[in-house]
Design an enzyme around this catalytic site. Structure first.
Site, PDB file in Angstrom:
ATOM      1  N   ASP A  71       0.841  -1.206   0.000  1.00  0.00           N
ATOM      2  CA  ASP A  71       0.000   0.000   0.000  1.00  0.00           C
ATOM      3  C   ASP A  71       0.874   1.253   0.000  1.00  0.00           C
ATOM      4  O   ASP A  71       0.359   2.375  -0.022  1.00  0.00           O
ATOM      5  CB  ASP A  71      -1.011  -0.005   1.159  1.00  0.00           C
ATOM      6  N   SER A  72       2.215   1.058  -0.050  1.00  0.00           N
ATOM      7  CA  SER A  72       3.117   2.172  -0.317  1.00  0.00           C
ATOM      8  C   SER A  72       2.841   2.733  -1.714  1.00  0.00           C
ATOM      9  O   SER A  72       3.330   3.817  -2.059  1.00  0.00           O
ATOM     10  CB  SER A  72       4.584   1.731  -0.203  1.00  0.00           C
TER      11      SER A  72
ATOM     12  N   ASP B  64      -1.026  -6.064  -0.150  1.00  0.00           N
ATOM     13  CA  ASP B  64      -1.480  -5.436   1.093  1.00  0.00           C
ATOM     14  C   ASP B  64      -2.995  -5.245   1.076  1.00  0.00           C
ATOM     15  O   ASP B  64      -3.547  -4.722   0.093  1.00  0.00           O
ATOM     16  CB  ASP B  64      -0.849  -4.039   1.238  1.00  0.00           C
TER      17      ASP B  64
ATOM     18  N   LYS C   6      -1.306  -9.391   2.790  1.00  0.00           N
ATOM     19  CA  LYS C   6      -0.549  -8.945   3.960  1.00  0.00           C
ATOM     20  C   LYS C   6      -1.405  -7.993   4.778  1.00  0.00           C
ATOM     21  O   LYS C   6      -2.120  -7.162   4.216  1.00  0.00           O
ATOM     22  CB  LYS C   6       0.759  -8.264   3.537  1.00  0.00           C
TER      23      LYS C   6
ATOM     24  N   GLU D  64      -1.418  -5.588   8.663  1.00  0.00           N
ATOM     25  CA  GLU D  64      -0.569  -4.978   9.690  1.00  0.00           C
ATOM     26  C   GLU D  64      -1.203  -5.166  11.066  1.00  0.00           C
ATOM     27  O   GLU D  64      -2.392  -4.891  11.251  1.00  0.00           O
ATOM     28  CB  GLU D  64      -0.394  -3.479   9.405  1.00  0.00           C
TER      29      GLU D  64
ATOM     30  N   GLU E 194       9.279  -4.256  10.322  1.00  0.00           N
ATOM     31  CA  GLU E 194       9.732  -2.969   9.783  1.00  0.00           C
ATOM     32  C   GLU E 194      10.328  -2.088  10.871  1.00  0.00           C
ATOM     33  O   GLU E 194       9.699  -1.849  11.911  1.00  0.00           O
ATOM     34  CB  GLU E 194       8.556  -2.258   9.094  1.00  0.00           C
TER      35      GLU E 194
HETATM   36  O1  KIV Z   1       3.602  -1.120   1.583  1.00  0.00           O
HETATM   37  C1  KIV Z   1       4.790  -1.485   1.597  1.00  0.00           C
HETATM   38  O2  KIV Z   1       5.576  -1.200   0.686  1.00  0.00           O
HETATM   39  C2  KIV Z   1       5.252  -2.271   2.733  1.00  0.00           C
HETATM   40  C3  KIV Z   1       6.724  -2.498   2.854  1.00  0.00           C
HETATM   41  C4  KIV Z   1       7.374  -1.282   3.375  1.00  0.00           C
HETATM   42  C5  KIV Z   1       7.025  -3.693   3.670  1.00  0.00           C
HETATM   43  O3  KIV Z   1       4.472  -2.673   3.536  1.00  0.00           O
END
Ligand code: KIV
Length: 273
Positions: free
Chosen positions: A53-54, A92, A122, A124, A191
Site C-alpha cells: 500500500d506504499s 497489502d 498482507k 498490519e 519494519e
Molecule cells: O507497503 C509497503 O511497501 C510495505 C513495505 C514497506 C514492507 O508494507
C-alpha cells in the site's frame, strides 16, 4: 548444494519459502505496482513481490498509506500478477478493509485473490487483528503479517522512527509474532525495529521473517522498488541501500529528448514514414 537452490524453481510457493528458511537461503522481496516494473523484477529472479500500500505514496503521491482504496489496490495487483511468472505475489489489504470486522476482512481478501489473481495477502498488526487473520486463513488464503513500524498506524505512532526499542513494546512484538505464527500466517514482515529484536523474533518462529530496516539476522529483506532504484529521492532512511540513480538517468534522457524536439533533430528521415 548451492544456497541459491531456489534460482532453478519455476514458481515460488509459501512451502518453498519455508524450505528456504530451513536451509538458510535468504529470501529476496521488492515492491512493484505495475505491469512493466513487475515484469523486470520477476525476470531478475526476485522471490516475492509485494504490491504494497506504499503505492499510496509512490504511485499516487499521498503523504501516508491510509488513502489508498481496496479497488485501487486490486487494480495495481492485477497489473503486477499479469507480468509475473515466478515470484510469489503478496498484496497489502489497505487501511479500513480488515481491521475490526472479520467478515469485511474475509471479503477484502477474497476480492484481492479473485479479482487480482494474487497469491497471498498482507495485514498490519498482531493480537488486535487476530480474528480477521483467522477468518482470512479459514478461506485458504495465505496471510503475511507485518509488525514493528506499521505505516497504517502512523497517526497512533506520530512518527516514522524506530519501533520497539523499549522492552515492553519489544515483548508485545514477540508475543504478536507468536500469535500470527500460531494462527497460521506463512511469513512476517518486520519494519524498522532494532536488529537484536528482529534476531530474537526470527529465532522464535518457524515461519520466514522478512525485514525492512530490521538488520541482517532475518530470513529475507524487502525494499520499496522506487527507493532502491533512486526514483524517489526525498526518502533516504538509514536502512535504504540505493542500487541505481534512475531519477538521474530519466532526467538526462527526457532532457535530451526535449532538446532534440526543440532543435528539430527528432524525428529524422530514418524515424519517419
Ligand atoms: O507497503 C509497503 O511497501 C510495505 C513495505 C514497506 C514492507 O508494507
Amino acid at each position: 548444494m548451492s544456497v541459491h537452490q531456489s534460482a532453478n524453481i519455476k514458481r515460488i510457493t509459501t512451502h518453498i519459502l519455508q524450505e528456504m528458511k530451513q536451509r538458510g537461503e535468504k529470501i529476496s522481496m521488492l515492491t512493484a505496482y505495475d505491469y512493466s516494473m513487475a515484469g523486470i523484477v520477476d525476470a531478475a529472479g526476485i522471490d516475492m513481490i509485494l504490491v504494497g500500500d506504499s503505492a499510496s505514496n509512490v504511485m499516487a503521491g499521498h503523504e501516508t498509506t491510509l488513502p489508498i482504496t481496496l479497488d485501487q489496490m486490486i487494480y495495481h495487483a492485477a497489473s503486477v500478477v499479469r507480468a509475473v511468472s515466478r515470484a510469489l505475489v503478496v498484496v497489502d489489504i489497505p487501511f479500513g478493509s480488515y481491521q475490526g470486522n472479520s467478515s469485511e476482512a474475509l471479503r477484502s481478501a477474497i476480492r484481492i485473490m479473485k479479482e487480482a489473481g494474487a497469491h497471498a495477502v498482507k495485514v498490519e498488526g498482531g493480537a488486535e487483528i487476530k480474528e480477521s487473520v483467522v477468518r482470512i486463513l479459514s478461506a485458504g488464503v495465505p496471510v503475511m503479517g507485518h509488525l514493528g513500524l506499521t505505516p497504517q498506524s502512523i497517526y497512533k505512532f506520530g512518527t516514522y522512527s524506530v519501533r520497539a526499542k523499549e522492552e515492553t513494546e519489544a515483548q508485545k512484538l514477540l508475543d504478536d509474532a507468536k500469535i500470527l505464527e500460531d494462527c497460521g500466517c506463512f511469513a512476517l514482515v518486520l519494519e524498522k525495529i532494532p536488529a537484536s529484536l528482529a534476531k530474537r523474533v526470527s529465532e522464535a518462529v518457524r515461519i520466514p521473517v522478512i525485514g525492512i530496516g530490521a538488520g541482517p539476522h532475518v530470513d529475507g529483506q524487502v525494499l520499496v522498488l522506487h527507493d532502491m532504484l533512486g526514483i524517489t529521492q526525498e526518502f533516504q532512511p538509514r536502512f535504504l541501500r540505493q542500487y541505481a540513480d534512475l531519477r538521474g538517468v530519466m532526467l538526462d534522457a527526457v532532457g535530451k529528448y526535449i532538446q532534440d524536439v526543440k532543435s528539430r533533430d527528432f524525428p529524422n528521415k530514418g524515424e519517419s514514414y
